[in-house]
Design a protein around this motif. Structure first.
Motif, mmCIF file in Angstrom:
data_model
loop_
_atom_site.group_PDB
_atom_site.id
_atom_site.type_symbol
_atom_site.label_atom_id
_atom_site.label_comp_id
_atom_site.label_asym_id
_atom_site.label_seq_id
_atom_site.Cartn_x
_atom_site.Cartn_y
_atom_site.Cartn_z
ATOM 1 N N SER A 593 0.835 -1.254 0.196
ATOM 2 C CA SER A 593 -0.026 0.004 -0.046
ATOM 3 C C SER A 593 0.807 1.194 -0.106
ATOM 4 O O SER A 593 0.270 2.377 -0.339
ATOM 5 N N SER A 594 2.011 1.318 0.484
ATOM 6 C CA SER A 594 2.990 2.380 0.462
ATOM 7 C C SER A 594 4.023 2.109 -0.641
ATOM 8 O O SER A 594 5.118 2.966 -0.687
ATOM 9 N N THR A 595 3.878 1.550 -1.658
ATOM 10 C CA THR A 595 4.791 1.017 -2.673
ATOM 11 C C THR A 595 4.447 1.710 -4.234
ATOM 12 O O THR A 595 3.256 1.733 -4.517
ATOM 13 N N ARG A 596 5.334 2.321 -4.877
ATOM 14 C CA ARG A 596 5.146 3.010 -6.141
ATOM 15 C C ARG A 596 5.559 1.824 -7.068
ATOM 16 O O ARG A 596 6.874 1.462 -6.776
ATOM 17 N N TYR A 597 5.116 1.574 -8.395
ATOM 18 C CA TYR A 597 5.756 0.652 -9.013
ATOM 19 C C TYR A 597 5.804 1.392 -10.501
ATOM 20 O O TYR A 597 4.718 1.968 -11.102
ATOM 21 N N GLN A 598 6.936 1.570 -10.915
ATOM 22 C CA GLN A 598 7.171 2.066 -12.267
ATOM 23 C C GLN A 598 7.490 0.836 -13.409
ATOM 24 O O GLN A 598 8.322 -0.169 -13.196
ATOM 25 N N VAL A 599 6.452 0.975 -14.144
ATOM 26 C CA VAL A 599 6.398 -0.161 -15.412
ATOM 27 C C VAL A 599 6.830 0.370 -16.507
ATOM 28 O O VAL A 599 6.382 1.630 -17.143
ATOM 29 N N ASP A 600 7.846 -0.280 -17.495
ATOM 30 C CA ASP A 600 8.400 0.227 -18.506
ATOM 31 C C ASP A 600 8.219 -0.842 -19.404
ATOM 32 O O ASP A 600 8.706 -1.935 -19.407
ATOM 33 N N LEU A 601 7.246 -0.669 -20.628
ATOM 34 C CA LEU A 601 6.879 -1.624 -21.485
ATOM 35 C C LEU A 601 7.880 -1.676 -22.744
ATOM 36 O O LEU A 601 7.826 -2.596 -23.820
ATOM 37 N N TRP A 602 9.011 -0.903 -22.670
ATOM 38 C CA TRP A 602 10.008 -0.887 -23.665
ATOM 39 C C TRP A 602 9.522 -0.382 -25.183
ATOM 40 O O TRP A 602 10.500 -0.772 -26.078
ATOM 41 N N ASP A 603 8.280 -0.065 -25.174
ATOM 42 C CA ASP A 603 7.908 0.517 -26.823
ATOM 43 C C ASP A 603 7.663 1.895 -26.594
ATOM 44 O O ASP A 603 6.883 2.512 -27.375
ATOM 45 N N GLY A 604 8.273 2.491 -25.586
ATOM 46 C CA GLY A 604 7.976 3.918 -25.175
ATOM 47 C C GLY A 604 6.997 4.370 -24.571
ATOM 48 O O GLY A 604 6.794 5.485 -23.716
ATOM 49 N N ILE A 605 6.132 3.162 -24.000
ATOM 50 C CA ILE A 605 5.071 3.285 -22.778
ATOM 51 C C ILE A 605 5.712 3.079 -21.380
ATOM 52 O O ILE A 605 6.223 2.046 -21.209
ATOM 53 N N ARG A 606 5.735 4.147 -20.676
ATOM 54 C CA ARG A 606 5.831 4.017 -18.997
ATOM 55 C C ARG A 606 4.809 4.364 -18.275
ATOM 56 O O ARG A 606 4.206 5.618 -18.796
ATOM 57 N N ALA A 607 4.575 3.861 -17.089
ATOM 58 C CA ALA A 607 3.652 4.336 -16.293
ATOM 59 C C ALA A 607 3.992 4.102 -14.750
ATOM 60 O O ALA A 607 5.053 3.370 -14.634
ATOM 61 N N ILE A 608 3.669 4.795 -14.032
ATOM 62 C CA ILE A 608 3.643 4.681 -12.331
ATOM 63 C C ILE A 608 2.392 4.366 -11.773
ATOM 64 O O ILE A 608 1.461 5.199 -12.269
ATOM 65 N N TYR A 609 2.244 3.366 -10.979
ATOM 66 C CA TYR A 609 1.217 2.955 -10.144
ATOM 67 C C TYR A 609 1.269 2.955 -8.746
ATOM 68 O O TYR A 609 2.561 2.839 -8.493
ATOM 69 N N GLU A 610 0.232 3.239 -8.106
ATOM 70 C CA GLU A 610 0.212 3.351 -6.537
ATOM 71 C C GLU A 610 -0.792 1.932 -6.294
ATOM 72 O O GLU A 610 -1.635 1.756 -6.836
ATOM 73 N N ASN A 611 -0.188 1.264 -5.083
ATOM 74 C CA ASN A 611 -1.038 0.094 -4.547
ATOM 75 C C ASN A 611 -1.387 -1.008 -5.823
ATOM 76 O O ASN A 611 -2.491 -1.338 -5.772
ATOM 77 N N LEU A 612 -0.448 -1.269 -6.641
ATOM 78 C CA LEU A 612 -0.615 -1.899 -7.876
ATOM 79 C C LEU A 612 -1.278 -3.423 -7.312
ATOM 80 O O LEU A 612 -2.174 -3.779 -7.859
ATOM 81 N N THR A 613 -0.282 -3.910 -6.443
ATOM 82 C CA THR A 613 -0.596 -5.419 -6.109
ATOM 83 C C THR A 613 -1.777 -5.562 -5.077
ATOM 84 O O THR A 613 -2.392 -6.699 -4.486
ATOM 85 N N VAL A 614 -2.110 -4.561 -4.580
ATOM 86 C CA VAL A 614 -3.510 -4.421 -3.750
ATOM 87 C C VAL A 614 -4.722 -4.096 -4.215
ATOM 88 O O VAL A 614 -5.720 -4.923 -4.077
ATOM 89 N N THR A 615 -4.716 -3.176 -5.370
ATOM 90 C CA THR A 615 -6.000 -3.088 -6.049
ATOM 91 C C THR A 615 -6.196 -4.006 -7.306
ATOM 92 O O THR A 615 -7.303 -4.007 -7.740
ATOM 93 N N ASP A 616 -4.978 -4.904 -7.600
ATOM 94 C CA ASP A 616 -5.182 -5.706 -8.634
ATOM 95 C C ASP A 616 -5.435 -5.103 -9.920
ATOM 96 O O ASP A 616 -6.352 -5.768 -10.704
ATOM 97 N N GLU A 617 -5.089 -3.757 -10.231
ATOM 98 C CA GLU A 617 -5.317 -3.234 -11.487
ATOM 99 C C GLU A 617 -4.537 -4.042 -12.435
ATOM 100 O O GLU A 617 -3.642 -3.890 -12.599
ATOM 101 N N PRO A 618 -5.330 -3.972 -13.439
ATOM 102 C CA PRO A 618 -4.493 -4.936 -14.546
ATOM 103 C C PRO A 618 -3.705 -3.931 -15.268
ATOM 104 O O PRO A 618 -4.204 -2.868 -15.557
ATOM 105 N N ILE A 619 -2.557 -4.368 -15.970
ATOM 106 C CA ILE A 619 -1.664 -3.677 -16.978
ATOM 107 C C ILE A 619 -2.107 -4.141 -18.255
ATOM 108 O O ILE A 619 -1.451 -5.296 -18.556
ATOM 109 N N GLN A 620 -2.829 -3.808 -19.206
ATOM 110 C CA GLN A 620 -2.969 -4.299 -20.572
ATOM 111 C C GLN A 620 -2.302 -3.507 -21.614
ATOM 112 O O GLN A 620 -2.298 -2.111 -21.522
#
Length: 937
Positions: A593-620
């Motif tokens: 809940s206190s962790t930030r998740y930086q995701v790099d999909l390697w094709d120019g798309i990058r995103a930062i998520y909060e509480n990613l593994t808590v909310t179970d938000e899908p990365i599509q």
């Protein structure tokens, strides 16, 4: 709806019959699909679920009049339909193939809430199980298997066994009273399992009994020698195997304590038995019956608490071939022998009548029954003709006194059903004066079992009356004061058998830190460190000793992310361009809940998520271009960080592969095998090469392979190209010779414009060249092979082979033909509006060298084809009126416009064989039809 419905289906299940009046009449409802299984909705009687032979699931909200497709690709026997626990809607849990995904299908008019299960791995197709409040699945990643549980339809949580249990298999034994009892086969076990029990959520497990015997049945079914005694909760029987010896144990407190069964003092005839504890006990077979219409080796029933009847023997261990029958009416404290052979058992009238029929392969006509809990037995002839007994059935209701014996007179006869009615044996209904009470105790005589004293009642042995429908066995319950025996070891602790002198103390395992915060600990919350003990689940003791009371309270620290994993739903690491991908981020430890998740999909798309593994938000995401993508996720909080990387191959599925290889090769000469893959831009392709009869392929990342063939003969070569999305293959046969000649051929540049560079075109051109050369030279066609090589400019090789039967050594024929057919080939092409080209061949035959010309021309008219050849000092032309005429003609003069069609030097050899190739030193013109059709735009 207030009234019940009846349902019938007719083979091949295209028609459904529905009764609205309890079977008095039926309405026929056509079904548009081939139904295999019909499921009745448990809470709303007008809704039905149907499973089709096409692995599709349908729902009907109007009793089968109309059907709606609910889910496709549903795995058979893994379909569950039950009422929600906090939601009135019905959920269906299925496994979907391929990939075996966990999904929930919500029936119409239900809420949108769905249980999600993002697993980093593939679900075992046979692992999905629903048992009361619990749902179990098994997920495999690599060579490690993890088990997950969902409690009361909440999220799935990994089941926690002792760290080094490393389960090979897990079998669910019981889920009664908010607790899971399971058998776990650990890495070192072969024919035994260990029993574990859980906390109420089914997550944390502690061992309660080691080395329980198991038996593997046909179709990989496993039977565990554990039996839950019905009628009294918390009582189990188990067969423990130690040093090859099997002993039967009983527990009254859900596995906290186990004791061997006390032997009876006399046999069935009243004579004393020579069986004294601790060297001799009673042991029972705990087998299930293969036939569902007969009892197993031990029979218990919910409506007959305390009554257990089973087959076994007396001695130091269980003996397979001994199946004497024993009975207890006080839940295992005291036993009596009743038969010397195994019998099938049936309880009637809440155990007031016990029916026994011998388990034998010979026909029978008698049964035995007892109305005093097995103390005395009567014999009844249920038929005048002996029958082979197939099963016993009782009418619905625990109070029934009517049963049916069914079997057959001979192995070829139909079933015979015999109804046996015991109602006439009882003249009246029982009253309170006909009952006596009894108190449940364990083998030591302790009445406080599972934290309470329980008293039951049973009919007096002297009373011949019917218990009836209103009979209730339980009388009173009284809570006991808690003591040390009401607590068992907590997760991460065990009771050391070597330290029994110190009492029932629980000690932490070497891998367990009792003060460590749990994985779910969140900053700002508190947790208790375990004392090593937890109260037995469903134990109802009050006051007294509290072994959990000394637990220390701690504040949850900020935990750094640990065990970060990145995966794809479905575990497909190779996808096609445009495929939809769902990334799954899983974190085993840390304050998510206190962790930030930086995701790099390697094709120019990058995103930062909060509480990613808590909310179970899908990365599509979806990749449009082929290539290798290095997807990364970094989890970070102020206590630390963790990284995870995943490589994804995005590639187009392969369409074809063509094996390009010389048709002829010399013995021990180096040969290049080349695989041409379509589409040409396919990447990340692996090539498997099978040469001859070798089952072990050679593996390359390049599309070519150099090899040698040591023996003459035919060798089959197969190449298989695979890129993770698809596999294609092609095969060719190579002829290995010790003596042959290769002559290079070349074509004019005009042909390159019409060369599509595909194998079919090259093969057809090569066949035409071979056929033409065979006709012109008189050389057998089997001795000539032309291979047009891939790529531009268009070139070819002519292989001259010795005829069959010629020895492998160098021979005069090969030398003569190779000298005679040394040639230079030129092809010129002209375009035609009809998209069709024909050819004529001009040969200049000299004693040593032949100039071979193909002229592709269009028709001047449909009756003649003209080819012109200008040679220094003489003029040549030829005319062919149809394809069947092949003539040599005299030279005539012609214009200068064809002078430069053929260029090159002319060679003369006095040794040319004129009989094989034509007139000696003269110039001979052959007109041959060229049948290959070239289609152009």
């Amino acid at each position: 709806m207030a009234h019940a419905h009846c349902f019938l289906t007719s083979p091949p299940l295209h028609m459904l019959f529905i009764s609205m009046d309890e079977g008095a009449s039926f309405q026929r409802q056509p079904v548009s699909f081939t139904m295999e299984t019909l499921l009745f909705h448990p809470s709303e009687e007008d809704k039905l679920l149907a499973y089709s032979k096409e692995a599709k699931l349908y729902v009907s909200a109007d009793l089968g009049h109309r059907w709606t497709l609910l889910q496709e690709r549903v795995t058979k026997d893994r379909l569950y339909n039950f009422s929600g626990l906090s939601d009135p809607c019905v959920c269906v849990f299925v496994c979907v193939f391929p990939g075996y995904l966990y999904v929930t299908c919500l029936i119409q008019n239900c809420s949108d809430k769905m249980v999600t299960a993002q697993f980093l791995g593939k679900i075992d197709p046979n692992s999905l199980a629903v048992r009361k409040d619990y749902i179990f699945v098994k997920v495999t990643t690599g060579n490690r298997t993890k088990h997950y549980v969902s409690y009361r339809r909440n999220e799935f949580i990994q089941m926690r066994f002792p760290k080094y249990a490393l389960p090979k298999d897990v079998q669910i034994v019981s889920t009664d009273e908010n607790q899971v009892l399971l058998a776990l086969q650990e890495w070192y076990q072969t024919d035994t399992y260990n029993l574990y029990e859980s906390d109420p959520q089914g997550v944390y497990y502690t061992m309660v009994l080691e080395n329980v015997r198991s038996t593997k049945q046909p179709e990989e079914n496993v039977l565990i020698d554990v039996l839950e005694v019905r009628g009294i909760k918390g009582v189990f029987l188990a067969n423990q195997k130690v040093d090859g010896k099997v002993m039967t144990l009983i527990t009254y407190n859900k596995g906290r304590d186990w004791e061997p069964l006390a032997p009876p003092t006399t046999d069935m005839n009243g004579k004393p038995v020579n069986c004294k504890q601790p060297d001799c006990h009673l042991h029972l077979h705990l087998r299930w019956a293969d036939n569902p219409y007969v009892s197993g080796t031990v029979h218990t029933k919910d409506s007959a608490p305390g009554l257990i009847m089973g087959a076994g023997n007396l001695g130091s261990q269980l003996v397979e071939y001994k199946e004497e029958m024993y009975i207890t009416s006080d839940c295992g404290k005291t036993w009596r022998q009743v038969f010397e052979e195994e019998h099938h058992i049936l309880y009637l009238d809440h155990g007031g009548v016990i029916v026994a029929i011998k388990d034998t392969s010979i026909p029978l006509k008698i049964l035995k029954f007892s109305v005093d809990e097995g103390r005395t037995w009567s014999v009844h002839n249920f038929t005048s003709t002996s029958v082979f007994v197939d099963g016993l059935l009782s009418e619905p209701g625990d109070e029934t006194l009517v049963m049916t014996v069914f079997g057959h007179i001979s192995y070829r006869s139909d079933w015979e059903l015999v109804k046996v009615d015991f109602r006439q044996s009882f003249p009246r209904q029982c009253t309170e004066e006909d009952y006596v009470s009894w108190r449940l105790t364990n083998l030591q005589g302790d009445a406080c079992i599972m934290g309470q004293e329980r008293t039951f009642r049973k009919r007096k042995a002297s009373s011949l009356c019917v218990k009836g429908k209103s009979y209730i066995s339980a009388l009173t319950t009284k809570p006991c004061e808690c003591s040390e025996k009401d607590f068992t070891c907590d997760y991460g602790f065990e009771r050391a058998s070597s330290l029994r002198a110190e009492g029932s103390h629980c000690y932490p395992d070497f891998w367990h830190n009792p003060d460590a915060p749990p994985d779910s600990c969140l900053l700002g919350h508190t947790y208790q460190s375990s004392t090593g003990y937890r109260k037995v689940v469903s134990n109802l003791c009050e006051g007294g000793t509290n072994k959990e009371q000394s637990a220390k309270q701690h504040s949850c620290p900020l935990l750094p992310p640990r065990g970060l994993q990145l995966g794809i739903k479905g575990q497909m690491l190779t996808v096609a361009p445009g495929d939809d991908i769902t990334f799954v981020v899983h974190q085993e430890q840390g304050d998510a809940s206190s962790t930030r998740y930086q995701v790099d999909l390697w094709d120019g798309i990058r995103a930062i998520y909060e509480n990613l593994t808590v909310t179970d938000e899908p990365i599509q995401h979806r990749y449009e271009k082929p290539g290798v993508y290095r997807v990364s996720v970094q989890a970070e909080n102020s206590a630390g960080l963790e990284k995870a990387v995943l490589y994804i191959q995005v590639t187009t599925p392969l369409q074809e592969v063509h094996l390009e290889v010389v048709p002829i090769a010399g013995r021990n000469q180096e040969v290049n095998l080349t695989a041409v893959v379509l589409p040409v831009d396919a990447n990340l392709t692996v090539f498997y090469w099978w040469i001859g009869d070798d089952l072990q392929p050679k593996l390359t990342l390049e599309n070519s392979l150099l090899t040698r063939f040591p023996e003459e003969g035919e060798v089959s070569v197969t190449v298989q190209a695979s890129n993770g999305r698809s596999s294609v293959q092609d095969s060719k046969t190579i002829h290995i010779y010790d003596n042959f000649q290769v002559i290079p051929l070349r074509f004019s540049q005009n042909l390159d414009r019409f060369n599509p560079n595909i194998p079919e075109w090259r093969r057809d051109v090569g066949q035409v060249v071979t056929k033409t050369l065979a006709k012109i030279t008189g050389v057998p066609q089997d001795s000539l092979v032309t291979m047009v090589k891939p790529g531009l400019p268009t070139t070819a090789r002519l292989y001259v082979l010795p005829p069959e039967g010629v020895p492998a050594k160098r021979n005069v024929f090969v030398d003569k033909v190779s000298l005679s057919v040394s040639l230079s080939l030129s092809l010129s092409l002209t375009h035609t509006h009809t998209h069709t080209f024909f050819a004529c061949a001009l040969f200049r035959i000299y004693e040593r060298f032949v100039t071979f010309v193909f002229l592709f021309s269009r028709f001047v008219d449909h009756g003649s084809l003209l080819c012109f050849r200008k040679l220094p000092g003489r003029n040549v032309y030829a005319q062919m009126h149809n394809e069947k005429e092949q003539e040599m003609t005299s030279p005539v003069s012609h214009g200068d416009d064809t002078q430069n069609i053929i260029q090159g030097e002319e060679f003369i050899d006095d040794d040319l064989d004129s009989q094989t190739l034509g007139n000696g030193r003269g110039i001979t013109t052959f007109w041959l039809p060229f049948s290959y059709l070239i289609h152009t735009n």
